[in-house]
Design an enzyme around this catalytic site. Structure first.
Site, PDB file in Angstrom:
ATOM      1  N   ASP A 144       8.286 -16.864  -4.027  1.00 26.67           N
ATOM      2  CA  ASP A 144       7.804 -15.681  -3.330  1.00 26.67           C
ATOM      3  C   ASP A 144       8.745 -15.387  -2.169  1.00 26.67           C
ATOM      4  OD1 ASP A 144       5.308 -13.770  -2.962  1.00 26.67           O
ATOM      5  OD2 ASP A 144       5.881 -14.452  -0.957  1.00 26.67           O
ATOM      6  N   GLU A 163       9.532 -12.857   1.388  1.00 26.61           N
ATOM      7  CA  GLU A 163       9.169 -11.842   2.363  1.00 26.61           C
ATOM      8  C   GLU A 163      10.459 -11.122   2.738  1.00 26.61           C
ATOM      9  OE1 GLU A 163       6.128 -11.189   2.828  1.00 26.61           O
ATOM     10  OE2 GLU A 163       5.362 -13.013   1.883  1.00 26.61           O
ATOM     11  N   HIS A 177       0.647 -13.488   2.946  1.00 29.46           N
ATOM     12  CA  HIS A 177       1.888 -12.732   3.125  1.00 29.46           C
ATOM     13  C   HIS A 177       2.948 -13.587   3.809  1.00 29.46           C
ATOM     14  CE1 HIS A 177       0.660  -8.918   1.495  1.00 29.46           C
ATOM     15  NE2 HIS A 177      -0.452  -8.939   2.232  1.00 29.46           N
ATOM     16  N   ASP A 206       2.006 -17.963  -0.338  1.00 29.48           N
ATOM     17  CA  ASP A 206       1.825 -17.089  -1.505  1.00 29.48           C
ATOM     18  C   ASP A 206       2.354 -17.746  -2.765  1.00 29.48           C
ATOM     19  OD1 ASP A 206       0.808 -15.374   0.338  1.00 29.48           O
ATOM     20  OD2 ASP A 206       2.185 -13.720  -0.066  1.00 29.48           O
TER      21      ASP A 206
END
Length: 579
Positions: A36, A38, A177, A182
């Site tokens: 994952d 960001e 998030h 995540d």
């Protein structure tokens, strides 16, 4: 940056799917890396990564984690800070993507990459790789959003957002998030989805990837046709309601391959239609891949199944021959005889070879039959241009014409390549004259001619051998054997590890098919079969066990022109304009 190895199980042992069939790559033995990211925004081209989190799992257990903030080397918009909680101060001094990416790729290794909405995460990683001079490796990728939409009903999962699926499957980590949280939540979602597809008979990585496209009801109903098939190399035949053969194929593992037709890994419309018609699947178990390929060719020729592309004239090939007359000319035929040159896969390719040979050697182009004595024809325009000696008008005797015919035969048999040198000189003159377009076309034609001659001579040399026995390692300490007679596979067998090989060879020779040679260049063997046999023999690791006479090619054969072909093709690629 933190990389950890974990020994604790993310799931209890019963969730490791221990009941999976040993087909393909079992899911319990597949390593997944769930990732994952960001980022500073939604564009892989314009935005950058601020955090990477990844969890490596196998068999339901977490075996490692990777997590780090990343300096995006640009500002983080306020709305992104509000969403993720990652501030500019947090990433200041963090490693940049240039140093993080190599470590992440090393962590992933050969694992299957998994992400929730994989197009987003993998798109950013691929763009970062290109930006920093790395080649993004080709690897299997799995999207849990796509899998969820395939597995779950709308009633179960009105939304496929990560938070919704984490609630549905009771994930032990709540999505926040933040990348590592995540990724951990996505691991639980992945395991929940794998449990669901396991109940549908999807037990291997190959079946899982094939399951993602929509499967028709007909395919799903016919799944039982593969239930009793063996895990062995061979040929499979789909049969219709009147026992007709609909489709023929080969497989290294018959059961695994046939099962793929019923899990939607086969997306071709005609093949899906065939599966809906099929009533039974028959198999022919073979000793190894060569026997399977040869049996497939023979079954295609025997049954002409309508759902195989290769069923229409499966052995139809074209050949170039010299006609049998006083002044022979080059002709394209479909039935080879002694002295023929080929095979060609199309009439057009054979015609191109004829035109190239006519440019190199003074053989006539007209199709009229010219008597040996007192011909009375009228010279054509080629004679006026000095490109034909007009034997039709009596300007050339049979004896004067014979050297050109002799040179054609020498070229076909590999005794001379003088004609190729003539064409290369013509090509050089075009280049010097800066007629580049014409030179390019002539270069491509000469490349095709050399390749055709080389292939035909190698096939003919193999077909000339009365008997050849070859062996290849089977990958498990044993040997695969093939007895080849005049280019045809006459017998096949194996000697597994610990079995004395020579008694097996003797038995295979004794039981091998008797092959009576014909007069053609391939001694009557189908060109496709000789090609398959030659390809198997030329693979690295093959050993000759026995050959009745030395297997050799003429020293002046077209193979001597392979370096020229390599240079010509390299030059063509170097000057090819981008689309």
């Amino acid at each position: 940056m933190t990389i950890t190895a974990a020994g604790g199980a993310a799931r209890e042992p019963e969730d490791a799917q221990l009941s999976f069939d040993e087909l393909g790559t079992p899911l319990r033995e597949t390593t997944f890396v769930v990732v994952d990211l960001e980022t500073t925004g939604g564009s892989a081209a314009e935005d950058a990564v601020t955090e990477i989190g990844a969890v490596k799992v196998r068999g339901g257990e977490v075996i490692g984690e990777f997590g780090t903030l990343v300096d995006p080397e640009r500002g983080i918009p306020p709305n992104i800070v509000s969403l993720t909680g990652i501030t500019q101060a947090m990433v200041t001094g963090a490693p940049t993507m240039a140093s993080v990416l190599p470590a992440f790729l090393e962590f992933v290794g050969q694992a299957v990459l998994v992400a929730h909405n994989a197009a987003f995460d993998i798109g950013f990683l691929r763009a970062a790789a290109e930006r920093h001079g790395h080649t993004w490796p080709r690897r299997t990728t799995l999207c849990t959003v796509r899998l969820a939409r395939r597995v779950l009903t709308r009633e179960e999962a009105p939304s496929c957002r990560l938070s919704a699926l984490a609630d549905l499957f009771g994930a032990t980590t709540t999505p926040t998030h933040r990348a590592l949280d995540d990724a951990r939540a996505t691991v639980d979602v992945l395991h929940g989805l794998l449990e669901r597809v396991g109940g549908l008979g999807v037990h291997t990585l190959e079946e899982l990837i094939g399951y993602l496209p929509e499967v028709t009801p007909a395919q799903r109903r016919k799944r039982e046709l593969a239930r009793d098939l063996p895990h062995a190399p061979g040929v499979y035949l789909f049969r219709g309601p009147r026992e007709e053969v609909l489709y023929v194929g080969t497989a290294s593992d018959l059961r695994r391959r046939v099962r793929q037709y019923f899990t939607a890994s086969e997306g071709r419309r005609r093949v899906r239609e065939m599966v809906g018609i099929a009533e039974r699947v028959d198999v022919v178990v073979c000793s190894h891949s060569l026997e399977a390929e040869v049996r497939e060719l023979r079954l295609l020729a025997a049954h002409r199944p309508r759902y195989n592309r290769r069923s229409t004239n499966p052995h139809r090939r074209w050949w170039v021959v010299l006609t049998e007359e006083a002044f022979p000319r080059l002709s394209v035929v479909s039935s080879p005889r002694a002295g023929a040159f080929g095979p060609f896969s199309s009439h057009g390719a054979a015609t191109e070879a004829v035109e190239a040979l006519q440019d190199a050697l003074p053989v006539r182009r007209c199709t009229q039959r010219i008597p040996a004595r007192a011909p009375k024809g009228a010279p054509c325009a080629l004679a006026d241009l000095g490109r034909c000696q007009a034997p039709c008008a009596g300007r050339q005797t049979v004896e004067d014409y014979a050297p050109a015919v002799h040179e054609v035969r020498r070229l076909f048999t590999g005794e001379s390549v003088d004609a190729l040198a003539v064409l290369a000189e013509q090509l050089e003159r075009l280049a010097v004259a800066e007629r580049f377009e014409k030179a390019s076309a002539e270069r491509d034609r000469l490349i095709a001619l050399v390749r055709a001659l080389d292939r035909g001579q190698r096939l003919a040399t193999l077909a000339a051998l009365a008997e050849l026995v070859a062996a290849r390692p089977d990958g498990a300490g044993g040997w695969d054997f093939a007895v080849i007679r005049h280019g045809r596979l006459a017998s096949a067998g194996t000697a597994r590890r610990g079995v004395r090989p020579m008694p097996v060879v003797d038995a295979l020779i004794a039981s091998a098919e008797t092959v009576l040679p014909d007069d053609g260049p391939l001694r009557g063997a189908p060109a496709d079969e000789v090609s398959v046999v030659l390809r198997w023999l030329e693979r690295p690791g093959t050993r000759l066990v026995h050959c009745d006479v030395p297997w050799a090619e003429p020293a002046r054969a077209a193979a001597s022109w392979r370096p020229w072909v390599a240079r010509a093709e390299a030059g063509r690629e170097a000057h090819r304009l981008p689309d």
